[in-house]
Write a protein that holds these residues in place. Structure first.
Motif, short mmCIF file in Angstrom:
data_model
loop_
_atom_site.label_atom_id
_atom_site.label_comp_id
_atom_site.label_asym_id
_atom_site.label_seq_id
_atom_site.Cartn_x
_atom_site.Cartn_y
_atom_site.Cartn_z
N GLN A 30 -5.11 -3.84 3.90
CA GLN A 30 -6.46 -4.43 3.78
C GLN A 30 -7.06 -4.64 5.16
O GLN A 30 -8.23 -4.30 5.40
CB GLN A 30 -6.40 -5.76 3.03
CG GLN A 30 -6.11 -5.62 1.56
CD GLN A 30 -5.83 -6.98 0.92
OE1 GLN A 30 -5.71 -8.00 1.58
NE2 GLN A 30 -5.71 -6.97 -0.40
N TYR A 33 -7.93 -1.07 6.84
CA TYR A 33 -9.15 -0.43 6.35
C TYR A 33 -10.39 -1.27 6.64
O TYR A 33 -11.47 -0.73 6.88
CB TYR A 33 -9.03 -0.09 4.87
CG TYR A 33 -8.18 1.13 4.66
CD1 TYR A 33 -8.64 2.39 5.04
CD2 TYR A 33 -6.90 1.03 4.14
CE1 TYR A 33 -7.85 3.52 4.89
CE2 TYR A 33 -6.10 2.16 3.99
CZ TYR A 33 -6.58 3.40 4.36
OH TYR A 33 -5.79 4.51 4.22
N THR A 37 -13.41 0.35 8.83
CA THR A 37 -14.74 0.56 8.26
C THR A 37 -15.80 -0.39 8.79
O THR A 37 -16.97 -0.05 8.78
CB THR A 37 -14.70 0.44 6.72
OG1 THR A 37 -14.22 -0.85 6.37
CG2 THR A 37 -13.81 1.51 6.11
N LYS A 44 -8.42 5.01 14.63
CA LYS A 44 -7.37 4.66 13.67
C LYS A 44 -6.24 3.90 14.36
O LYS A 44 -5.70 2.94 13.80
CB LYS A 44 -6.83 5.92 13.01
CG LYS A 44 -7.84 6.63 12.13
CD LYS A 44 -7.30 7.96 11.68
CE LYS A 44 -8.43 8.82 11.14
NZ LYS A 44 -8.03 10.21 11.00
#
Length: 75
Positions: A30, A33, A37, A44
């Motif tokens: 969680q 990501y 985003t 990454k």
């Protein structure tokens, strides 16, 4: 498994080096990501670092957050 994902065409994959705890892994994903985003220009690799730091606050032992590696494209 990570090598299989890369060979099948995935640009990158997150892999675990040992068996992991379900709850802490769900929290780490969680956080990963969310960082990926919601933050402009975060790679990454940086998103994984941020997720590990955030998860570490709730789960301080490395067992819960240190097993994850990013394989493939880090950007």
């Amino acid at each position: 498994m990570a090598g299989t994902a890369i060979r099948s065409g995935a640009a990158s994959t997150l892999a675990s080096m040992w068996s992991v705890d379900d709850r802490s892994t769900a929290k780490l994903m969680q956080n990963f990501y969310s960082s990926l985003t919601q933050s402009n220009g975060v790679s990454k690799a940086e998103a994984l670092q941020l997720a590990q730091r955030k998860t570490r606050q709730q789960y301080p032992h490395p067992y819960y957050w240190a097993s994850f590696v990013l394989v493939g494209n880090w950007l």
